[in-house]
Design a protein around this motif. Sequence first.
Motif, PDB file in Angstrom:
ATOM      1  N   SER A  92      60.413  11.468  19.331  1.00 35.17           N
ATOM      2  CA  SER A  92      61.141  12.667  19.774  1.00 35.17           C
ATOM      3  C   SER A  92      61.697  13.432  18.569  1.00 35.17           C
ATOM      4  CB  SER A  92      62.270  12.202  20.691  1.00 35.17           C
ATOM      5  OG  SER A  92      63.068  13.268  21.031  1.00 35.17           O
ATOM      6  N   ILE A 138      58.910  15.063  16.552  1.00 33.62           N
ATOM      7  CA  ILE A 138      58.332  16.263  17.186  1.00 33.62           C
ATOM      8  C   ILE A 138      59.264  17.452  16.933  1.00 33.62           C
ATOM      9  CG2 ILE A 138      57.815  17.358  19.413  1.00 33.62           C
ATOM     10  CD1 ILE A 138      56.670  14.654  20.302  1.00 33.62           C
ATOM     11  N   GLU A 139      60.578  17.211  17.021  1.00 28.17           N
ATOM     12  CA  GLU A 139      61.537  18.294  16.735  1.00 28.17           C
ATOM     13  C   GLU A 139      61.385  18.780  15.301  1.00 28.17           C
ATOM     14  OE1 GLU A 139      65.558  17.046  17.585  1.00 28.17           O
ATOM     15  OE2 GLU A 139      64.934  16.719  19.678  1.00 28.17           O
ATOM     16  N   ALA A 178      57.021  12.240  27.638  1.00 31.18           N
ATOM     17  CA  ALA A 178      56.389  13.543  27.364  1.00 31.18           C
ATOM     18  C   ALA A 178      56.492  14.452  28.588  1.00 31.18           C
ATOM     19  CB  ALA A 178      54.925  13.336  26.980  1.00 31.18           C
ATOM     20  N   ARG A 200      60.010  15.811  28.704  1.00 33.50           N
ATOM     21  CA  ARG A 200      60.426  16.722  27.617  1.00 33.50           C
ATOM     22  C   ARG A 200      59.459  17.860  27.362  1.00 33.50           C
ATOM     23  NH1 ARG A 200      63.202  12.633  23.914  1.00 33.50           N
ATOM     24  NH2 ARG A 200      64.376  11.498  25.487  1.00 33.50           N
ATOM     25  N   TRP A 231      56.325  17.593  26.047  1.00 35.44           N
ATOM     26  CA  TRP A 231      55.423  17.418  24.889  1.00 35.44           C
ATOM     27  C   TRP A 231      53.988  17.494  25.368  1.00 35.44           C
ATOM     28  CZ3 TRP A 231      57.908  12.088  23.457  1.00 35.44           C
ATOM     29  CH2 TRP A 231      59.210  12.294  23.011  1.00 35.44           C
ATOM     30  N   ARG A 232      53.146  18.098  24.538  1.00 40.54           N
ATOM     31  CA  ARG A 232      51.729  18.212  24.880  1.00 40.54           C
ATOM     32  C   ARG A 232      50.948  17.113  24.152  1.00 40.54           C
ATOM     33  NH1 ARG A 232      50.028  22.743  26.810  1.00 40.54           N
ATOM     34  NH2 ARG A 232      48.135  22.907  25.546  1.00 40.54           N
ATOM     35  N   ILE A 233      50.167  16.336  24.914  1.00 35.26           N
ATOM     36  CA  ILE A 233      49.447  15.199  24.330  1.00 35.26           C
ATOM     37  C   ILE A 233      47.949  15.480  24.301  1.00 35.26           C
ATOM     38  CG2 ILE A 233      48.965  12.724  24.492  1.00 35.26           C
ATOM     39  CD1 ILE A 233      51.517  12.255  25.856  1.00 35.26           C
ATOM     40  N   ASP A 268      51.398  18.414  20.511  1.00 36.72           N
ATOM     41  CA  ASP A 268      52.531  17.838  19.767  1.00 36.72           C
ATOM     42  C   ASP A 268      52.205  16.418  19.324  1.00 36.72           C
ATOM     43  OD1 ASP A 268      54.534  19.958  20.289  1.00 36.72           O
ATOM     44  OD2 ASP A 268      54.203  19.360  22.377  1.00 36.72           O
ATOM     45  N   VAL A 269      51.526  15.675  20.209  1.00 33.93           N
ATOM     46  CA  VAL A 269      51.200  14.273  19.932  1.00 33.93           C
ATOM     47  C   VAL A 269      49.690  14.106  20.039  1.00 33.93           C
ATOM     48  CG1 VAL A 269      51.527  11.874  20.656  1.00 33.93           C
ATOM     49  CG2 VAL A 269      53.379  13.521  20.971  1.00 33.93           C
ATOM     50  N   ALA A 322      49.384  18.697  15.032  1.00 30.33           N
ATOM     51  CA  ALA A 322      50.237  17.805  15.837  1.00 30.33           C
ATOM     52  C   ALA A 322      51.302  17.185  14.925  1.00 30.33           C
ATOM     53  CB  ALA A 322      49.399  16.713  16.501  1.00 30.33           C
TER      54      ALA A 322
END
Length: 254
Positions: free
Chosen positions: A28, A31-32, A101, A104, A106-108, A160-161, A184
């Motif tokens: 987390s 990613i921020e 994800a 929050r 987040w795009r995986i 993001d991931v 990513a």
Amino acid sequence: MDTPRVALTLMGVPIYDVTMDETLDWVSRWIEQGEPRQIATVNPEFLVRARADPDFRAILNRAALCIPDGIGLLWATRMRGRRLRERVAGSDLVPNLAEVAAERGWRIFFLGAAPGVAKTTAKILTAQHPNLQIAGCYAGSPDPAEEAGITSRIRNTGADVLLVAYGAPKQDLWLARNLAKTGAAVGIGVGGSFDFIAGVARRAPRWVQRLGLEWLHRLVLEPWRWRRQLALPHFVWLVLLRRDAPRHVLVGGE
Ligand code: UDP
């Protein structure tokens, strides 16, 4: 704390004392922050290989986090007088990550495994977490000739991931070369995790996992892995004899 805590170095590879919850917190935070960071799911096979392969060892040393995936690591650290709080299996991390994800946003991106497996994995996880945002799914290949195409494909999705299932060490070498180009923030080598989620391979029952015998279950179901699993007795031997990476090629060694 700015970085996860290294408990000790085994065979030239840092072993981190992190729990599953802490791992998700680090993801987390990273990613921020947005800079590319690699996570490896380290088990005894990784260490035996890293001991003999300085390039692989250097990549594991540069990773932001090596999660202790494998009961053998908990045993080996205990033999050195340290105690890791938890085994953090990559195969557990993927579904847990999907849950967070979805919460929050987040795009995986799911990269690797046999054709169709990444897509089935994403479908199953989306059925469990309807808010999960799938950036993309692609089997591709770890062949360097495909890298430029794959990295631009991922970059265009705004992931993001990035989860990479090319098996070790290919997936980890792939991430070391390419993560920054994909855009990513977090890249994780996840081994056979997609196969387990998609039902292509079966994980050991929980009670077998608790007994620390998941490796034996895998050997029984996939006997062709015996040659790779020879790494396990080799690992035990190296730990008992305290044979770490040869001094002259140690990277960040003990
Ligand atoms: N894999 C792949 N391309 C390759 C080699 C492996 O997509 O060239 C995939 C394979 O289909 C599987 C995953 O990598 O889904 C992990 O393979 P394996 O179980 O051998 O890895 P481990 O979990 O032992 O690291």
